[in-house]
Write an enzyme that holds these catalytic residues in place. Structure first.
Site, short mmCIF file in Angstrom:
data_model
loop_
_atom_site.label_atom_id
_atom_site.label_comp_id
_atom_site.label_asym_id
_atom_site.label_seq_id
_atom_site.Cartn_x
_atom_site.Cartn_y
_atom_site.Cartn_z
CD GLU A 130 46.78 121.49 70.46
OE1 GLU A 130 46.88 122.67 70.05
OE2 GLU A 130 45.90 121.13 71.27
CD GLU A 162 41.38 123.74 68.13
OE1 GLU A 162 42.29 122.92 67.80
OE2 GLU A 162 41.17 124.05 69.32
CG HIS A 168 46.99 122.76 74.31
ND1 HIS A 168 45.75 123.00 73.77
CD2 HIS A 168 46.91 123.15 75.61
CE1 HIS A 168 44.95 123.52 74.70
NE2 HIS A 168 45.64 123.61 75.81
NE ARG A 206 44.84 120.09 77.38
CZ ARG A 206 43.99 120.52 76.46
NH1 ARG A 206 44.01 119.97 75.26
NH2 ARG A 206 43.14 121.48 76.72
CG HIS A 232 45.03 125.77 69.98
ND1 HIS A 232 45.29 125.27 71.24
CD2 HIS A 232 45.04 127.12 70.13
CE1 HIS A 232 45.44 126.26 72.10
NE2 HIS A 232 45.29 127.40 71.45
#
Length: 268
Positions: A49, A230, A46, A104, A174
């Protein structure tokens, strides 16, 4: 990537595994040693990020400069090679720098699409375009017109298929929310390795049911130890994480990679 491989040509190899939609090369960095079991790490699926590619470059820096000072990591390097893809969504990443910081998706346009871009994380052929994804090309979670429609996704899946016998771990990086995710997400059924995957992590989140992600695909390919990280934070800064938080974020993520790799090392 060019700079770090040129400075460390004796131990690093830059491998081109394909081209993006806009014809940029897709590079994977590999420690240039005798082939053995390996762990895959990718960053930047993405585009917005930014801390994810920062971690991948940080990780390569640790491989090249600090491995001898890190006893655990030195031991891991005796058992594993690492394939590291610092930026998977190269077109989108460039676009976030030049045009739209919060972009994104990829930058592809397919014949019947009204809008630009596919969510590459939802373009893998694992529960493709199920709940949690969209078939509307204007949505952030657009899954693409068909599985692996994106050349970036096709390049990664082809590489992983070709090396699946020696890749023992898959980690995709991510942000944000500070969680570790593991299969399955596209079904409410637990994977056969659910209990072990839980035990690997000190901090984890139960999967988001029926949302397909790349680590589900990797698990189904046969890479049992498949995870999504994440990274920071939990929403204060979100995708606009300030530079002074890059270092502590990378230190945390490196610790988690070492924990997972250590578990793999004694369980394969």
């Amino acid at each position: 990537m060019d700079h770090i491989t040129e400075k460390n040509a004796d131990i690093l190899q830059k491998i081109c595994i394909g081209s993006s939609y806009e014809k940029r090369p897709l590079y994977v960095l590999k420690r240039n040693k005798t082939p053995k079991n390996a762990i895959w790490i990718d960053c930047g699926i993405h585009a917005r990020e930014w801390v994810a590619p920062a971690f991948c470059i940080w990780f390569i820096g640790h491989v090249t400069h600090f491995r001898d000072r890190d006893e655990t990591f030195s031991r891991l390097l005796e058992h594993f090679d690492f394939y590291v893809m610092p930026v998977m969504n190269v077109d989108g990443y460039e676009y976030t720098s030049m045009e739209h910081r919060m972009w994104r998706k990829s930058r592809s346009r397919h014949a019947n699409d009204r809008c630009i871009g596919t969510d590459m994380n939802r373009n893998f052929d694992a529960g493709w375009c199920g709940e949690g994804a969209s078939d509307n090309s204007c949505q952030q979670t657009y899954c693409g017109p068909y599985p692996e429609s994106e050349p970036e996704v096709m390049a990664v899946t082809s590489f992983l298929k070709a090396h699946k016998d020696n890749i023992k771990g898959y980690i995709t990086i991510h942000s944000y929310s500070q969680m570790v995710l593991f299969p399955y997400s596209y079904t409410m059924n637990r994977s056969k390795d659910h209990d072990e995957l839980v035990s690997v992590n000190k901090y984890y989140m139960s999967p988001i049911f029926q949302t397909p992600f790349s680590y589900d695909w990797a698990y189904d390919l046969g890479i049992k130890y498949s995870f999504t990280f994440e990274l920071r934070d939990k929403g204060t800064y979100g995708f606009l994480l300030p530079p002074h938080l890059i270092r502590p974020t990378c230190i945390e993520a490196l610790s988690a990679v070492k924990e997972i790799a250590s578990h793999i090392m004694i369980n394969i």
